[in-house]
Structures are given as structure tokens and as C-alpha cells.
Write a protein that holds these residues in place. Structure first.
Motif, PDB file in Angstrom:
ATOM      1  N   ASP A  15       0.831  -1.207   0.000  1.00 32.41           N
ATOM      2  CA  ASP A  15       0.000   0.000   0.000  1.00 32.41           C
ATOM      3  C   ASP A  15       0.862   1.252   0.000  1.00 32.41           C
ATOM      4  N   GLY A  16       1.955   1.209   0.764  1.00 32.35           N
ATOM      5  CA  GLY A  16       2.808   2.392   0.889  1.00 32.35           C
ATOM      6  C   GLY A  16       3.404   2.822  -0.429  1.00 32.35           C
ATOM      7  N   ILE A  17       3.810   1.854  -1.256  1.00 32.14           N
ATOM      8  CA  ILE A  17       4.364   2.204  -2.565  1.00 32.14           C
ATOM      9  C   ILE A  17       3.318   2.942  -3.398  1.00 32.14           C
ATOM     10  N   GLY A  18       2.088   2.416  -3.417  1.00 29.45           N
ATOM     11  CA  GLY A  18       1.030   3.072  -4.173  1.00 29.45           C
ATOM     12  C   GLY A  18       0.679   4.444  -3.620  1.00 29.45           C
ATOM     13  N   ILE A  19       0.652   4.568  -2.298  1.00 26.76           N
ATOM     14  CA  ILE A  19       0.329   5.846  -1.659  1.00 26.76           C
ATOM     15  C   ILE A  19       1.380   6.899  -1.987  1.00 26.76           C
ATOM     16  N   LEU A  20       2.647   6.531  -1.881  1.00 28.08           N
ATOM     17  CA  LEU A  20       3.715   7.491  -2.168  1.00 28.08           C
ATOM     18  C   LEU A  20       3.745   7.857  -3.649  1.00 28.08           C
ATOM     19  N   GLY A  28      -1.482  -2.449  -3.677  1.00 26.09           N
ATOM     20  CA  GLY A  28      -1.357  -3.447  -2.626  1.00 26.09           C
ATOM     21  C   GLY A  28      -2.155  -4.703  -2.925  1.00 26.09           C
ATOM     22  N   TRP A  29      -3.365  -4.527  -3.475  1.00 26.90           N
ATOM     23  CA  TRP A  29      -4.237  -5.669  -3.759  1.00 26.90           C
ATOM     24  C   TRP A  29      -3.790  -6.443  -4.990  1.00 26.90           C
ATOM     25  N   THR A  30      -3.585  -5.744  -6.108  1.00 25.18           N
ATOM     26  CA  THR A  30      -3.331  -6.439  -7.376  1.00 25.18           C
ATOM     27  C   THR A  30      -1.905  -6.956  -7.501  1.00 25.18           C
ATOM     28  N   VAL A  31      -0.957  -6.344  -6.786  1.00 30.31           N
ATOM     29  CA  VAL A  31       0.442  -6.756  -6.911  1.00 30.31           C
ATOM     30  C   VAL A  31       0.923  -7.490  -5.663  1.00 30.31           C
ATOM     31  N   PHE A  32       0.985  -6.790  -4.531  1.00 33.14           N
ATOM     32  CA  PHE A  32       1.579  -7.388  -3.334  1.00 33.14           C
ATOM     33  C   PHE A  32       0.728  -8.517  -2.760  1.00 33.14           C
ATOM     34  N   VAL A  38      -4.914   1.197   7.656  1.00 36.19           N
ATOM     35  CA  VAL A  38      -3.663   1.893   7.334  1.00 36.19           C
ATOM     36  C   VAL A  38      -3.941   3.345   6.960  1.00 36.19           C
ATOM     37  N   MET A  39      -4.923   3.537   6.080  1.00 32.64           N
ATOM     38  CA  MET A  39      -5.191   4.890   5.594  1.00 32.64           C
ATOM     39  C   MET A  39      -5.830   5.761   6.667  1.00 32.64           C
ATOM     40  N   GLY A  40      -6.598   5.155   7.580  1.00 28.95           N
ATOM     41  CA  GLY A  40      -7.154   5.929   8.683  1.00 28.95           C
ATOM     42  C   GLY A  40      -6.063   6.507   9.559  1.00 28.95           C
ATOM     43  N   GLY A  41      -5.082   5.657   9.931  1.00 27.49           N
ATOM     44  CA  GLY A  41      -3.962   6.145  10.738  1.00 27.49           C
ATOM     45  C   GLY A  41      -3.117   7.164  10.012  1.00 27.49           C
ATOM     46  N   MET A  42      -2.879   6.914   8.734  1.00 32.30           N
ATOM     47  CA  MET A  42      -2.067   7.843   7.939  1.00 32.30           C
ATOM     48  C   MET A  42      -2.716   9.215   7.831  1.00 32.30           C
TER      49      MET A  42
END
Length: 312
Positions: A87-92, A120-124, A154-158
Motif C-alpha cells: 500500500d505504501g508504494i502506491g500511496i507514495l 497493494g491488492w493487485t500486486v503485493f 492503514v489509511m485511517g492512521g495515515m
């Protein structure tokens, strides 16, 4: 000047942490994608990620990885790390793409959510778990709900950390070290918030984290045999997803035949067969899905109260 000094120390400890994990994890009998996941999370979190690697994944003695990672909390750490890395890679990436687009902060957050979830879903998740489910399409179906629940946390905390801090510092330039410092700290917050959700997902068979992947079938070292025997006498059994599988010799099948060896990927099952059976009813899953969106909504609410969601 103070924040610049803090950022300098932060980036120094990130470099130290990444170097340590990238070198040391090469000898850890873990799957390749999980190794990359630990390196990526350490690039976000520095020594925090390195400490997580040592405590949850690094083999303490030769042959003991199977027993070491069988603890549920280590499985949860691995599950959360795997999610945050993807998820982090996609978010950044979304942050870099939208920083110059003039979008209001709320739209920017939603773009980050969308791209982070998709990557995160389709790759990791789905791509690296394809061999578990037989096809990529089936893997997409089977990993969707677990990724959705984890991503919401994750996104709520971020969002709760990122938006108020960015609003205060106005650090939205993708070339600014301040932006990436804030994003890194926000991802750490997202990791912490996602831990309880991943505990529930792992406990109900919807996700798991660590695996053990060995390149040969050499006899188990004596220290490992003693550890397993001690666990048996105490009545403890290894958490099933953490059981090892030995990678077949290149060019040979799992039974020593001449069939091509299978690439079991991130969630490699023991002996080529995986049993991750969901143990939750649809109604319970629906409730937890609502809870996950409530966590994301709470992060958005905190961002609106203490930050500026309309800032461009």
C-alpha cells in the motif's frame, strides 16, 4: 532549524536500518516478497522496521525459523508489514503524481487511497499469492476483502497524522524532504493502527504473515530439533501458516521428479499446499468491514478537525 535537524537524524537512521535489513535478510529463510517487504517498510520507518525484522522474522539460531515465526503476534506483524509495504508504494506514488495537480487535500487523500489499495491488492497480495489459488483472477477474489479491511486501517492512521502536519507545514512539493519525512511518519502511524485489524484477520484465517522457505532438504539442525521437541512437550503447535516448505532442487518437482519447480511466492505453503481457511461468518465479516471504514472515517474526521482538507 529544529525540524531540519530531526529530519536529518531521521534519514540517517533510515539509511542505517535499510542497509542492515537488506544485507542481513538475505540469509533468513523467508520468501522473496516478504524480504522485499521488510526492506520497503524499513525505508519508511528506519530502525523501527529493522527492530521489527529482528524480533519477528530473523532466525535466532539455524533451523529455528519455523518455530520462531509460528507465534501469532509474529504472523500479525508479517501480515501488517506485507500490507503496508504494498500500500505504501502506491500511496507514495499517488502523492508524487498529485502534488502538482492543485487538488484539494481531501481529493489527494482519496487518490492516495485508491492507488495504494490497487497496488497493494493487485500486486503485493493477488500477484504474489497467485500460485496459492491457482489463477490470478481467483487470487484477486480471495484477497480482496482482507486487503480492503487492512488498507482502511492503514489509511485511517495515515490520514489522521498526515493532513494536520502537512496543513501546518505546507510541505506539498514532491522534491521537499519535509513531505517525505511526514509521509514516512504517517505510514508508521498507519502500520500501528492496522495491527489490531490484522490480528483479527490472521485469527480468522483471512490472512497470515511469515513463512519459511528453505533452498534444500538438509537435516534439521540439532538445536531446531530440540526447540520443536520442547514445544511439543509443552503442548504448543506451530501456527500452521508458518510451517516450512523446502524449495525443490532447481529443475525437479516437489517429489524429486523432473517436473518444473513451482514458485510459491509470498505466501508459500508447506509442501506446496496451503490451508488458510476463513473461520468467520458473512455477518461478522460485514461488521468488521463497517468497522474498518469507521476507522478510515475517524482518520478523516481527525484530519478535518486538526488540519485543512480543502488546502490545495
Amino acid at each position: 532549524m529544529l525540524i531540519e535537524g530531526v529530519m536529518l537524524l531521521w534519514f540517517i537512521q533510515v539509511v542505517i536500518g535499510v542497509l542492515f535489513v537488506a544485507v542481513d535478510i538475505q540469509t533468513t529463510p523467508e520468501s522473496t516478497v516478504m524480504k522485499w517487504g521488510f526492506v520497503i517498510v524499513t525505508a519508511f520507518s528506519g530502525l523501527f522496521g529493522a527492530l521489527l525484522y529482528v524480533l519477528s522474522c530473523r532466525e535466532p539460531l539455524p533451523g529455528t525459523h519455523e518455530q520462531y515465526v509460528s507465534a501469532k503476534w509474529r504472523q500479525v506483524v508479517g501480515s501488517t508489514m506485507h500490507c503496508v509495504a504494498g500500500d505504501g508504494i502506491g500511496i507514495l506514488a499517488a502523492k508524487a503524481l498529485t502534488s502538482g495537480a492543485g487538488l484539494p487535500m481531501w481529493a489527494d487523500v482519496l487518490c492516495e487511497y485508491a492507488l495504494g489499495f490497487l497496488f497493494g491488492w493487485t500486486v503485493f497480495q493477488a500477484l504474489f499469492m497467485k500460485s496459492m489459488f491457482g489463477s490470478y483472477r481467483r487470487s484477486l477474489s480471495k484477497t480482496f476483502i482482507a486487503e480492503l479491511l487492512s488498507m482502511n486501517a492503514v489509511m485511517g492512521g495515515m490520514t489522521a497524522v498526515m493532513v494536520p502536519w502537512l496543513s501546518d507545514m505546507a510541505a506539498t512539493d514532491p522534491t521537499s524532504p519535509q513531505l517525505w519525512f511526514i509521509m514516512s511518519v504517517a505510514l508508521c502511524a498507519g502500520f500501528i493502527v492496522a495491527l489490531p485489524m490484522n490480528w483479527w484477520l490472521v485469527g480468522h484465517g483471512l490472512k497470515h504473515g511469515m513463512t519459511t522457505v528453505r533452498d534444500d532438504a538438509r537435516p534439521v539442525p540439532q538445536v531446531a530439533a530440540l526447540a520443536l521437541a520442547g514445544a511439543t512437550l509443552r503442548g504448543h503447535e506451530p501456527h500452521s501458516p508458518a510451517l516450512a516448505h523446502h524449495a525443490p532442487t532447481p529443475g525437479h518437482g516437489a517429489n524429486g521428479s523432473a517436473e518444473p519447480a513451482l514458485d510459491h511466492g509470498a505466501m508459500a505453503p508447506p509442501n506446496g499446499a496451503h490451508h488458510m481457511e476463513p473461520g468467520v461468518s458473512r455477518s461478522r465479516l460485514a461488521v468488521m468491514t463497517l468497522v474498518s471504514f469507521a476507522i478510515f472515517g475517524a482518520g478523516f474526521l481527525i484530519a478535518g478537525l486538526f488540519g485543512n482538507l480543502t488546502m490545495t
